[in-house]
Structures are given as C-alpha cells and as structure tokens.
Write a protein that holds these residues in place. Structure first.
Motif, PDB file in Angstrom:
ATOM      1  N   TYR A 165      52.863  26.154  18.391  1.00 46.86           N
ATOM      2  CA  TYR A 165      53.434  26.497  17.071  1.00 46.86           C
ATOM      3  C   TYR A 165      52.885  25.564  16.002  1.00 46.86           C
ATOM      4  O   TYR A 165      52.449  26.003  14.932  1.00 46.86           O
ATOM      5  CB  TYR A 165      54.961  26.390  17.094  1.00 46.86           C
ATOM      6  CG  TYR A 165      55.677  27.693  17.343  1.00 46.86           C
ATOM      7  CD1 TYR A 165      56.113  28.480  16.291  1.00 46.86           C
ATOM      8  CD2 TYR A 165      55.934  28.131  18.635  1.00 46.86           C
ATOM      9  CE1 TYR A 165      56.785  29.676  16.507  1.00 46.86           C
ATOM     10  CE2 TYR A 165      56.609  29.320  18.873  1.00 46.86           C
ATOM     11  CZ  TYR A 165      57.024  30.093  17.804  1.00 46.86           C
ATOM     12  OH  TYR A 165      57.674  31.275  18.022  1.00 46.86           O
ATOM     13  N   LEU A 166      52.933  24.263  16.274  1.00 44.53           N
ATOM     14  CA  LEU A 166      52.459  23.284  15.294  1.00 44.53           C
ATOM     15  C   LEU A 166      50.969  23.470  15.011  1.00 44.53           C
ATOM     16  O   LEU A 166      50.530  23.360  13.857  1.00 44.53           O
ATOM     17  CB  LEU A 166      52.755  21.866  15.784  1.00 44.53           C
ATOM     18  CG  LEU A 166      54.231  21.482  15.783  1.00 44.53           C
ATOM     19  CD1 LEU A 166      54.473  20.255  16.647  1.00 44.53           C
ATOM     20  CD2 LEU A 166      54.734  21.261  14.362  1.00 44.53           C
ATOM     21  N   HIS A 167      50.194  23.757  16.042  1.00 43.51           N
ATOM     22  CA  HIS A 167      48.753  23.963  15.891  1.00 43.51           C
ATOM     23  C   HIS A 167      48.490  25.151  14.949  1.00 43.51           C
ATOM     24  O   HIS A 167      47.732  25.034  13.978  1.00 43.51           O
ATOM     25  CB  HIS A 167      48.135  24.228  17.277  1.00 43.51           C
ATOM     26  CG  HIS A 167      46.682  24.542  17.238  1.00 43.51           C
ATOM     27  ND1 HIS A 167      45.714  23.568  17.363  1.00 43.51           N
ATOM     28  CD2 HIS A 167      46.024  25.719  17.085  1.00 43.51           C
ATOM     29  CE1 HIS A 167      44.521  24.131  17.293  1.00 43.51           C
ATOM     30  NE2 HIS A 167      44.688  25.448  17.131  1.00 43.51           N
ATOM     31  N   ASP A 168      49.113  26.292  15.264  1.00 44.09           N
ATOM     32  CA  ASP A 168      48.891  27.482  14.443  1.00 44.09           C
ATOM     33  C   ASP A 168      49.424  27.313  13.023  1.00 44.09           C
ATOM     34  O   ASP A 168      48.792  27.752  12.056  1.00 44.09           O
ATOM     35  CB  ASP A 168      49.528  28.714  15.099  1.00 44.09           C
ATOM     36  CG  ASP A 168      48.694  29.249  16.271  1.00 44.09           C
ATOM     37  OD1 ASP A 168      47.669  28.623  16.621  1.00 44.09           O
ATOM     38  OD2 ASP A 168      49.090  30.294  16.830  1.00 44.09           O
ATOM     39  N   LEU A 169      50.591  26.664  12.890  1.00 44.83           N
ATOM     40  CA  LEU A 169      51.131  26.424  11.540  1.00 44.83           C
ATOM     41  C   LEU A 169      50.232  25.484  10.748  1.00 44.83           C
ATOM     42  O   LEU A 169      50.039  25.669   9.536  1.00 44.83           O
ATOM     43  CB  LEU A 169      52.555  25.870  11.614  1.00 44.83           C
ATOM     44  CG  LEU A 169      53.639  26.876  11.954  1.00 44.83           C
ATOM     45  CD1 LEU A 169      54.990  26.168  12.088  1.00 44.83           C
ATOM     46  CD2 LEU A 169      53.719  27.990  10.918  1.00 44.83           C
ATOM     47  N   ASP A 170      49.696  24.478  11.410  1.00 46.45           N
ATOM     48  CA  ASP A 170      48.790  23.547  10.735  1.00 46.45           C
ATOM     49  C   ASP A 170      47.565  24.297  10.216  1.00 46.45           C
ATOM     50  O   ASP A 170      47.089  24.050   9.104  1.00 46.45           O
ATOM     51  CB  ASP A 170      48.380  22.419  11.686  1.00 46.45           C
ATOM     52  CG  ASP A 170      48.010  21.136  10.970  1.00 46.45           C
ATOM     53  OD1 ASP A 170      48.120  21.063   9.727  1.00 46.45           O
ATOM     54  OD2 ASP A 170      47.602  20.178  11.661  1.00 46.45           O
ATOM     55  N   ASN A 174      47.963  24.366   6.287  1.00 45.93           N
ATOM     56  CA  ASN A 174      47.214  23.173   5.885  1.00 45.93           C
ATOM     57  C   ASN A 174      45.702  23.365   5.954  1.00 45.93           C
ATOM     58  O   ASN A 174      44.951  22.452   5.608  1.00 45.93           O
ATOM     59  CB  ASN A 174      47.598  21.966   6.748  1.00 45.93           C
ATOM     60  CG  ASN A 174      49.012  21.508   6.504  1.00 45.93           C
ATOM     61  OD1 ASN A 174      49.501  21.536   5.380  1.00 45.93           O
ATOM     62  ND2 ASN A 174      49.698  21.101   7.553  1.00 45.93           N
ATOM     63  N   GLY A 175      45.268  24.501   6.489  1.00 48.04           N
ATOM     64  CA  GLY A 175      43.824  24.718   6.606  1.00 48.04           C
ATOM     65  C   GLY A 175      43.190  23.894   7.714  1.00 48.04           C
ATOM     66  O   GLY A 175      41.986  23.619   7.680  1.00 48.04           O
ATOM     67  N   TYR A 176      43.996  23.478   8.688  1.00 49.01           N
ATOM     68  CA  TYR A 176      43.473  22.719   9.835  1.00 49.01           C
ATOM     69  C   TYR A 176      42.371  23.538  10.491  1.00 49.01           C
ATOM     70  O   TYR A 176      42.553  24.716  10.788  1.00 49.01           O
ATOM     71  CB  TYR A 176      44.617  22.438  10.807  1.00 49.01           C
ATOM     72  CG  TYR A 176      44.229  21.764  12.109  1.00 49.01           C
ATOM     73  CD1 TYR A 176      43.813  20.443  12.129  1.00 49.01           C
ATOM     74  CD2 TYR A 176      44.315  22.465  13.310  1.00 49.01           C
ATOM     75  CE1 TYR A 176      43.480  19.824  13.331  1.00 49.01           C
ATOM     76  CE2 TYR A 176      43.989  21.853  14.518  1.00 49.01           C
ATOM     77  CZ  TYR A 176      43.568  20.529  14.520  1.00 49.01           C
ATOM     78  OH  TYR A 176      43.233  19.927  15.712  1.00 49.01           O
ATOM     79  N   GLU A 177      41.225  22.910  10.677  1.00 49.72           N
ATOM     80  CA  GLU A 177      40.086  23.635  11.240  1.00 49.72           C
ATOM     81  C   GLU A 177      39.952  23.358  12.729  1.00 49.72           C
ATOM     82  O   GLU A 177      39.799  22.214  13.151  1.00 49.72           O
ATOM     83  CB  GLU A 177      38.809  23.237  10.504  1.00 49.72           C
ATOM     84  CG  GLU A 177      38.798  23.716   9.070  1.00 49.72           C
ATOM     85  CD  GLU A 177      37.488  23.450   8.374  1.00 49.72           C
ATOM     86  OE1 GLU A 177      36.462  23.291   9.050  1.00 49.72           O
ATOM     87  OE2 GLU A 177      37.519  23.386   7.138  1.00 49.72           O
ATOM     88  N   HIS A 178      40.028  24.441  13.501  1.00 45.02           N
ATOM     89  CA  HIS A 178      39.878  24.371  14.954  1.00 45.02           C
ATOM     90  C   HIS A 178      39.579  25.774  15.433  1.00 45.02           C
ATOM     91  O   HIS A 178      40.122  26.747  14.889  1.00 45.02           O
ATOM     92  CB  HIS A 178      41.166  23.835  15.591  1.00 45.02           C
ATOM     93  CG  HIS A 178      40.995  23.392  16.992  1.00 45.02           C
ATOM     94  ND1 HIS A 178      40.994  24.276  18.047  1.00 45.02           N
ATOM     95  CD2 HIS A 178      40.803  22.160  17.529  1.00 45.02           C
ATOM     96  CE1 HIS A 178      40.823  23.599  19.169  1.00 45.02           C
ATOM     97  NE2 HIS A 178      40.695  22.320  18.876  1.00 45.02           N
ATOM     98  N   GLU A 179      38.732  25.877  16.428  1.00 47.44           N
ATOM     99  CA  GLU A 179      38.349  27.218  16.889  1.00 47.44           C
ATOM    100  C   GLU A 179      39.483  27.960  17.598  1.00 47.44           C
ATOM    101  O   GLU A 179      39.533  29.183  17.597  1.00 47.44           O
ATOM    102  CB  GLU A 179      37.107  27.160  17.805  1.00 47.44           C
ATOM    103  CG  GLU A 179      37.289  26.421  19.115  1.00 47.44           C
ATOM    104  CD  GLU A 179      37.041  24.910  19.037  1.00 47.44           C
ATOM    105  OE1 GLU A 179      37.132  24.264  20.098  1.00 47.44           O
ATOM    106  OE2 GLU A 179      36.784  24.378  17.942  1.00 47.44           O
TER     107      GLU A 179
END
Length: 191
Positions: A165-170, A174-179
C-alpha cells in the motif's frame, strides 16, 4: 666574596628548582584538568545522546505502547507530518527497510508492530482531519485495518500488504519512481 658567589649560585639553583617545580606542577594540573574535562565531556555527550533517544521515543513517530492502548482511541495532538504525502513517503521508507529487498524473510515483528502502530494512529489523524481524495481516504482506512491486524494478530502477510500500500501510494501521490506496482490501492488503480 666566595661566600657571596656561593649564595648567589644557591639562590639561582633554588629559583630554577622552584620554577621547574611550578612549571611541572602546572603541566600536571593542566593535564589532569584536561583529562577530567574529557571524561566530563564524554559523560555529557552520553547524557545528551540518551536524552535525544528518550525524546525520540516520546514523539508520535515512535509512540509508546502504553500510550496506544486501546489503539483505536488514540488521538494525535501534535504531529510531525504536515501532509499525507510526507507521512506516506516516510513510512514507505521504514517499511522498505523492514520488508523490502528480501528483508521480509527475516521480518522483525517488533519493528513491524511499531510502524504499524504509527500507521493506525496517523491514518486516523488524517482521516479525521479530512482527506479530499476519497480514494486516498479509502486506502488510509484499509491501511488502518491492516495496521490493527499486525498489532493485534502479529499477521506477517498484513505487514507485506502494508508495504505494498505504502509503495503504491508513494508512487501515486509523491511520484516515487520504481518499476514495480502492486495494484493494491484505489488511489493508484482508480478502482
């Protein structure tokens, strides 16, 4: 004359001996003072570090367990998080440390419990404060339920899901970049 010269020699010798003694005593006193100050300094540094750890333990970011019982009724009076975005980014970072990159296999449930308690408290705080985006509000409600499940049942799968959840929300807010995208949030998926 010889006697005067002898007394003169003795006077110089006594003076030199006295000065040497004073200088030696001064050096010993200064060294002793420096050593005392160093010990005192180390004690002060240790006391300050202990105080900082205690202060950190007293913040809502690291809530005390006894302050969170019953957890569902805890109210946040002072928050270190200005926004939902900041909260998500910070907790995502903590969950990365305890579950990401294979750490899940050796999960420290004490840390998971600690951060899950923070999720329970802060999601309620932001929901009560009012979240404009209803998808984000639903995701916070879901995370709160998962956090309670971790705290009450020590459920490792819920820890993993909280991280997702935190990963997807980030990524979403927040525009967190991750594949990787896990597709668990309503905010990111729109479902």
């Amino acid at each position: 004359m010889k006697r005067l010269f002898t007394n003169w020699k003795k006077t110089i010798l006594y003076t030199v001996a006295t000065l040497t003694s004073l200088v030696g005593f001064s050096i010993v006193a200064i060294l002793g003072l420096l050593l005392f100050m160093e010990d005192n300094y180390q004690d002060k540094v240790q006391a300050a570090e202990t105080s900082q750890v205690q202060e950190a333990d007293d913040t809502f970011h690291k809530p005390k367990i006894e302050d969170l019982t019953p957890l569902e009724k805890v109210e946040v009076e002072k928050t270190e998080y200005i926004s939902e975005e900041q909260f998500v980014a910070d907790l995502h970072s903590h969950f990365n440390e305890i579950t990401g990159w294979g750490a899940y296999e050796n999960l420290d449930m004490n840390q998971a419990d600690h951060f899950s308690r923070a999720i329970v408290v802060y999601t309620k705080y932001f929901i009560d404060k009012g979240i404009e985006d209803k998808s984000l509000e639903q995701d916070f409600n879901d995370m709160r339920e998962l956090g309670l499940k971790v705290v009450n049942e020590k459920d490792e799968e819920s820890v993993k899901l909280l991280h997702r959840y935190l990963h997807d929300l980030d990524k979403a807010i927040n525009g967190y970049e991750h594949e990787d995208t896990f597709g668990v949030t309503k905010t990111l998926t729109g479902k």
